[in-house]
Design a protein around this motif. Structure first.
Motif, PDB file in Angstrom:
ATOM      1  N   GLY A  65       0.802  -1.216   0.000  1.00  0.00           N
ATOM      2  CA  GLY A  65       0.000   0.000   0.000  1.00  0.00           C
ATOM      3  C   GLY A  65       0.835   1.266   0.000  1.00  0.00           C
ATOM      4  N   PHE A  66       0.181   2.365   0.349  1.00  0.00           N
ATOM      5  CA  PHE A  66       0.821   3.673   0.233  1.00  0.00           C
ATOM      6  C   PHE A  66       0.726   4.422   1.549  1.00  0.00           C
ATOM      7  N   THR A  68      -0.032   7.727   3.092  1.00  0.00           N
ATOM      8  CA  THR A  68      -0.738   8.934   2.664  1.00  0.00           C
ATOM      9  C   THR A  68      -0.830   9.861   3.867  1.00  0.00           C
ATOM     10  N   ALA A  75      -3.523  -0.811  -1.001  1.00  0.00           N
ATOM     11  CA  ALA A  75      -3.479  -0.657  -2.466  1.00  0.00           C
ATOM     12  C   ALA A  75      -4.693  -1.245  -3.152  1.00  0.00           C
ATOM     13  N   LEU A  76      -5.325  -2.198  -2.498  1.00  0.00           N
ATOM     14  CA  LEU A  76      -6.364  -2.944  -3.201  1.00  0.00           C
ATOM     15  C   LEU A  76      -7.615  -2.108  -3.459  1.00  0.00           C
ATOM     16  N   HIS A  77      -8.206  -1.558  -2.423  1.00  0.00           N
ATOM     17  CA  HIS A  77      -9.424  -0.768  -2.630  1.00  0.00           C
ATOM     18  C   HIS A  77      -9.351   0.584  -1.949  1.00  0.00           C
ATOM     19  N   GLN A  78      -8.132   0.943  -1.575  1.00  0.00           N
ATOM     20  CA  GLN A  78      -7.897   2.249  -0.949  1.00  0.00           C
ATOM     21  C   GLN A  78      -8.600   2.461   0.382  1.00  0.00           C
ATOM     22  N   ARG A  80      -8.375   3.190   4.162  1.00  0.00           N
ATOM     23  CA  ARG A  80      -7.308   3.985   4.780  1.00  0.00           C
ATOM     24  C   ARG A  80      -7.391   3.855   6.277  1.00  0.00           C
ATOM     25  N   LEU A  89     -10.400   4.748   8.511  1.00  0.00           N
ATOM     26  CA  LEU A  89     -10.827   6.113   8.199  1.00  0.00           C
ATOM     27  C   LEU A  89     -11.635   6.177   6.918  1.00  0.00           C
ATOM     28  N   ASP A  90     -11.247   5.368   5.941  1.00  0.00           N
ATOM     29  CA  ASP A  90     -11.951   5.375   4.662  1.00  0.00           C
ATOM     30  C   ASP A  90     -12.486   3.998   4.344  1.00  0.00           C
ATOM     31  N   PRO A  91     -13.657   3.952   3.765  1.00  0.00           N
ATOM     32  CA  PRO A  91     -14.177   2.645   3.341  1.00  0.00           C
ATOM     33  C   PRO A  91     -13.356   2.106   2.181  1.00  0.00           C
ATOM     34  N   PRO A  92     -13.522   0.866   1.781  1.00  0.00           N
ATOM     35  CA  PRO A  92     -14.521  -0.075   2.279  1.00  0.00           C
ATOM     36  C   PRO A  92     -14.231  -0.723   3.634  1.00  0.00           C
TER      37      PRO A  92
ATOM     38  N   LEU B  52     -20.544   2.830  -0.655  1.00  0.00           N
ATOM     39  CA  LEU B  52     -19.318   3.043   0.114  1.00  0.00           C
ATOM     40  C   LEU B  52     -19.325   4.328   0.916  1.00  0.00           C
ATOM     41  N   ARG B  57     -21.144   5.199  11.745  1.00  0.00           N
ATOM     42  CA  ARG B  57     -20.429   4.713  12.930  1.00  0.00           C
ATOM     43  C   ARG B  57     -20.536   5.645  14.113  1.00  0.00           C
ATOM     44  N   ARG B 357     -12.362  16.733   4.593  1.00  0.00           N
ATOM     45  CA  ARG B 357     -12.490  15.883   3.419  1.00  0.00           C
ATOM     46  C   ARG B 357     -13.793  16.128   2.696  1.00  0.00           C
TER      47      ARG B 357
ATOM     48  N   ASP C 172      -7.722  -7.514  -7.158  1.00  0.00           N
ATOM     49  CA  ASP C 172      -8.258  -6.197  -7.480  1.00  0.00           C
ATOM     50  C   ASP C 172      -9.737  -6.266  -7.845  1.00  0.00           C
ATOM     51  N   PRO C 367      -4.342  12.007   1.496  1.00  0.00           N
ATOM     52  CA  PRO C 367      -3.579  12.872   2.394  1.00  0.00           C
ATOM     53  C   PRO C 367      -2.102  12.769   2.052  1.00  0.00           C
ATOM     54  N   GLY C 368      -1.420  13.896   2.074  1.00  0.00           N
ATOM     55  CA  GLY C 368      -0.005  13.899   1.707  1.00  0.00           C
ATOM     56  C   GLY C 368       0.196  14.359   0.274  1.00  0.00           C
TER      57      GLY C 368
END
Lengths: 122, 442, 468
Positions: A65-66, A68, A75-78, A80, A89-92, B52, B57, B357, C172, C367-368
């Motif tokens: 992954g990355f 950020t 990396a797969l579905h972002q 976070r 923090l981020d879905p999914p 998504l 929550r 965001r 993926d 972010p970043g």
């Protein structure tokens, strides 16, 4: 920087050295294995964080992954994650990543892990 | 996607009991039961495009006990405020004010609870509600309100009646651990005209631990030639969850203006459905959100062009500080029958801190190319440096200049609020939200 | 195949002689089982890591559900497909079996006889081998590798293993998993540091039956400071075996490199064309996807660029023409993961005769990723009210200094414009065609001239409804 877990009796935990800090420069991450479980080490500007190595959303190695900002993006579905708390923090992803206390001793990265199975969220 | 909407207080018992307590007729109980069935079956998000971007929550449903009985407060205030045609004010579980000008009363305007209307003009209510056409049948949240509402309000303006002064509906909630679930039905007859101001405020009880809940609807029916301006200001306390469905069906040449401002609440989830059924019908919609801390504004807007020569002009603007987030999901559908549509959707966001965001999904589905215009536009950007420079060159300190620009960005919605006092109040709210310490300093 | 290359073939064919590599194989049965995957790997004599990779992908393919946000994919019968077929053992079709419409298209597009037979699956090997060999010589002088993916796995194992599957992992999506399990054919390109490849590399050179294979897998690695243009596809309608084309393209653009990948594809109207194409762009590199989608029953393809290094640039131009019975579900994704990166997405679609063109896009600033400048422009032209046009853009911004604009319009051809052109002597059809060509010009002007000419011819045919 040393990060310690307070209030736990030492007999429930073990300290596992997993590598040299010199091999983990700031802004990089590396995957290590303890008892066959993948654990991700991330050096964020000097502070080392340790989380489960597989994404809590789908089986995928997080070291692909990355970084950020101060969070980790799979990396797969972002999905976070917050590196300090493991919060999704981020879905999914919805489940947080398990995080493990890290301390640096004599230039070695040491993880504080419970005895037995290492906890991981999926 | 987990089905995170497990409302512990929801269910058949709750619904039947409320209906019985309110002595509702059979048809209305059946409406509730139909809605309950839908609520049980529906997922949180039926639109695959948006699954998504729903995040509930922050809600602690288990800790909330909804009000089951909303009655008159001892000594309901019946004085008509200056410049207002009618007023209804609900504070937590009590109606604290209910008033109507003589002029409005003489014209046959109704602003009252379902319970009262069922006693005096039951057919009026039945006509509006029966069949469930005033709410989307694919929305779990709407069907929850439809089945579980403890209080219903009907606002009715008869054919040919134009009210110059606004009707005010006020909600105050905030008591920790309590929830107010309501429905508001707005029906305007042929060529009727009205302005409605809905204020959502923190009640005095909002201090203390625990979340409170407001769950409501605005179910609008506009007859041919009817004109409605609806302004909403939401400034709930930071412990409140706010869930609203706004739904409008417009007949021929009907005109609807939405001006909606969201400033408060921990989680503000809204869905707006505009159905442009009649030829020449038009909706103009402006929404603003100003988020701080960890607020989440989740706003979905559906506009469906069905009749010919309809107009849909939608604008949303969001400003986000701290770790606030905005999810703006829009879908404009132009059906094959909708020749000559004019459709515009604009979504604009300003992120003022690193952790703020914005997610925008301005979608279009077009089945009819014979459009006057079908376009959407979205932009995100920091505050324009040249504008800051201009204001600074006029003597304003940098921070003040930034504030002016942000408030200017949001002003178009403020200007549409139909009551001067309310406009001022909103301006003050927005002003107060600007951080006093320079968290947002560039 | 362009005119100049055809000339090369005719003149130079005598200079080369090639060896036929014949491998005798058992044909795998229809349907997909673990054994099929193992057999494919065994037939190709692959190293163990590739076999493991295929099996991991297969496991994922089985458990991953179909995507729900686009329809029609449940009509694919995975059990009826033959997952591997060596070209030498392909069923021989007869030229008589080829529908007249296809034959007419070849005629109208000016495709020479030999090509026609090949493209309709009637011929076996194609003369492009000749062109390929001469190009290959030029390339090897500058250290450029351009060969089939299967061959590259054997000859360049280190570089292959380093990058393969890292841009598009099997997990993926369901179709990436399928491709990862049964991939065969496709191109491998490696351009060494600082090398600028002087001529566009064309996949067409390498057609030998494997390239138009269902499950081709392309990997392009452009080293620091290098530059290459890769072109894939052609305007002639292509059959795909079992009407399914599930491909994966991975591109790595290392620091300061520049990669342009052009695709013009015109699959026959029964084909499901499902492609995952993605690039990772490093510091100051530029990646451009120039993508045209015409033909096919349904195309699902979102060329993506992950901007991983500071200063990288992404440029995606996508056009889609959806005619009768077609659904072009295409778009673009730009994921900004590093500061000072830029992206530009332009999408143009035309739908007619009941066709449906959907744009699905994602613009994400993580972010970043400070100082990002991004723009998206999607325009859709609908020629009649039988057709449909959709736009589904996702814009997710998580930095406070991003500058992003997104504009989309949908409309029809203005009657005024048509009348004007007709008053200048054009027929209504010609007028419409001219306007559509103008609408698509942002794309066509990026093509090498011979391709642009052929593409315009193709659009003209689509407009006339001459393509079945």
């Amino acid at each position: 920087m040393a990060q310690h877990q307070r209030g736990r009796s030492l007999s429930e935990l073990r300290r596992v050295p997993v590598g040299s800090l010199a091999d983990l420069p700031p802004g990089t991450m590396v995957m290590v294995q303890v008892d066959g479980t993948d654990i991700l080490l991330v050096n964020l500007d000097g502070t080392v964080h340790a989380t489960q190595g597989i994404c809590s959303h789908e089986y995928f190695e997080l070291d692909k992954g990355f970084l950020t900002g101060d969070t980790l993006t799979c990396a797969l579905h972002q999905s976070r994650f917050d590196l300090e708390t493991g919060e999704a923090l981020d879905p999914p992803a919805e489940a947080p990543l398990a995080v493990y206390p890290v301390s640096i001793e004599d230039g070695q990265v040491v993880l504080e892990l419970p005895e037995g199975k290492i906890p991981v969220n999926e | 996607m987990s089905d995170a909407l497990k409302l512990p207080f929801a269910g058949e018992d709750f619904v039947r009991r409320i209906s019985a307590d309110l002595e509702e007729p059979k048809w209305l109980l059946e409406e509730r039961m139909d809605a309950l069935r839908l609520y049980d079956e529906l997922p949180i998000e039926t639109n695959n495009l948006f699954t998504l971007y729903v995040d509930l929550r922050a809600a602690h449903w288990n800790d909330i006990e909804p009000y089951r009985e909303i009655g008159d407060a001892p000594g309901v205030d019946e004085t008509v405020p200056e410049g207002v045609a009618a007023l209804i004010d609900v504070g937590e579980d009590a109606i604290v004010a209910r008033a109507m000008s003589a002029e409005a009363r003489a014209a046959g305007v109704v602003v009252d609870t379902f319970a009262n209307v069922l006693r005096t003009q039951p057919d009026l209510l039945r006509k509006a509600l029966e069949g469930g056409q005033t709410l989307p049948d694919d929305d779990k949240f709407a069907q929850f309100a439809r089945s579980h509402a403890a209080l219903g309000l009907l606002i009715h303006v008869p054919d040919g009646v134009t009210l110059e002064q606004p009707i005010v509906v006020r909600w105050s909630v905030g008591a920790p651990g309590r929830g107010l679930i309501t429905r508001t039905v707005l029906s305007l007859g042929e060529n009727a005209g009205a302005r409605v101001l809905e204020e959502q405020l923190p009640s005095a009880a909002h201090t203390g631990e625990g979340q409170s809940l407001w769950w409501g609807t605005t179910e609008t029916l506009l007859g041919p030639g009817a004109r409605l301006s609806f302004a909403g200001q939401q400034d709930f306390a930071g412990n409140t969850l706010s869930i609203v469905n706004r739904h409008a069906t417009l007949e021929q040449d009907a005109q609807l203006n939405w001006a909606l401002a969201s400033v408060g609440a921990q989680l503000s989830k809204s869905r707006i459905d505009n159905r442009l059924v009649g030829r020449g019908s038009a909706v103009h919609q402006v929404e603003i959100g100003f988020g701080a801390d960890r607020q989440l504004f989740d706003a979905t807007s559906y506009t469906r062009h069905i009749g010919t020569d309809t107009t849909g002009d939608l604008l949303s603007k969001g400003v986000f500080l701290d770790r606030a987030r905005g999810y703006y999901k829009g879908m404009i559908t132009i059906e094959r029958s909708a020749h000559g549509s004019d459709s515009f959707l604009g979504e604009f966001a300003m992120l003022l801190t690193k952790q703020a965001r914005s997610v925008t999904i301005p979608s279009l589905e077009i089945d009819q190319p014979d459009v006057r215009r079908a376009a959407h536009s979205s932009s995100v950007g920091p505050i324009d440096e040249t504008e800051i420079f201009y204001l600074m060159s006029r003597g304003l300190p940098r921070e003040v200049a930034r504030k002016f620009i942000v408030l200017g960005f949001l002003e178009p919605v403020v200007a549409r609020i139909p009551l001067a006092d309310a406009q001022d109040r909103l301006r003050a709210l927005l002003d107060a939200k600007w951080p006093s310490t320079s968290e947002a300093a560039a | 195949m362009t005119l100049s290359q055809r000339q090369m073939v005719d003149n130079d064919r005598s200079r080369f002689d090639f060896k036929d590599e014949i491998v005798y194989l058992t044909e795998t049965k229809r349907g997909l089982t673990r054994e099929t995957v193992e057999e494919i790997s065994a037939i190709k004599e692959e190293p163990e890591w590739m076999t493991k990779f295929r099996l991991r992908a297969y496991d994922h393919f089985l458990k991953r559900p179909l995507p729900t946000w686009t329809d029609g994919l449940d009509r694919i019968d995975f059990d009826k497909i033959m997952y591997y077929r060596k070209p030498s053992e392909r069923e021989e079709k007869s030229w008589d079996d080829v529908p007249d419409q296809i034959k007419n298209t070849f005629e109208r597009l000016g495709i020479p006889e030999a090509e026609r037979k090949f493209l309709s699956g009637v011929g076996a090997q194609y003369d492009s081998e000749v062109v390929y060999h001469s190009v290959k010589e030029e390339l090897s002088k500058i250290g450029v590798v351009f060969m089939g993916t299967d061959q590259a796995l054997k000859e360049y194992p280190d570089i292959f293993k380093k990058y393969f599957g890292t841009i598009v992992p099997p997990e993926d999506n369901k179709f990436a998993a399928l491709n990862s399990a049964v991939w065969s054919g496709g191109s491998f390109v490696y351009v060494p540091k600082g090398v600028e490849v002087p001529l566009p590399l064309q996949a067409y050179f390498r057609i030998n039956g494997e390239n138009t294979g269902q499950f081709e897998r392309t990997l392009i690695v452009v080293d620091e400071g290098a530059k290459v243009h890769y072109i894939e596809g052609c305007t002639a309608p292509i059959y795909a075996t079992d009407s399914l084309h599930v491909a994966v393209v991975e591109v790595i653009a290392l620091a300061n490199s520049k990669v342009r990948y052009t695709t013009i594809q015109n699959w026959s109207n029964d084909v499901y064309n499902l492609v995952t194409k993605r690039a990772h762009a490093y510091e100051n590199s530029t990646v451009e996807w120039i993508d045209a989608n015409t033909g096919s029953r349904k195309s699902v393809k979102y060329p993506s660029i992950y901007l991983r290094g500071r200063g990288a640039t992404a440029d995606i131009i996508s056009v889609a023409v959806a005619g009768k019975g077609q659904h072009q579900d295409t778009g673009a994704k730009a994921i900004h993961l590093a500061p000072d990166t830029r992206s530009r997405i332009v999408s143009k679609s035309v739908s007619k005769d009941g066709g449906r063109a959907s744009y699905r896009g994602q613009l994400k600033v993580a972010p970043g990723a400070t100082g990002v400048v991004a723009s998206v422009r999607c325009d859709a032209l609908m020629l009649d009210d039988e057709s449909r046009s959709d736009t589904y853009p996702y814009i997710d911004i998580q930095e406070d200094d991003t500058t992003m604009t997104h504009e989309a319009t949908v409309g029809k051809i203005s009657q005024d414009q048509i009348f004007y052109l007709m008053s200048r002597g054009l027929s209504e059809n010609e007028a419409q065609n001219l306007i559509v060509q103008g609408f698509l010009e942002v794309f066509t002007k990026e093509l090498p001239m011979e391709y642009a000419i052929e593409f315009n011819r193709l659009v003209k045919l689509e407009m006339e409804g001459a393509l079945g």
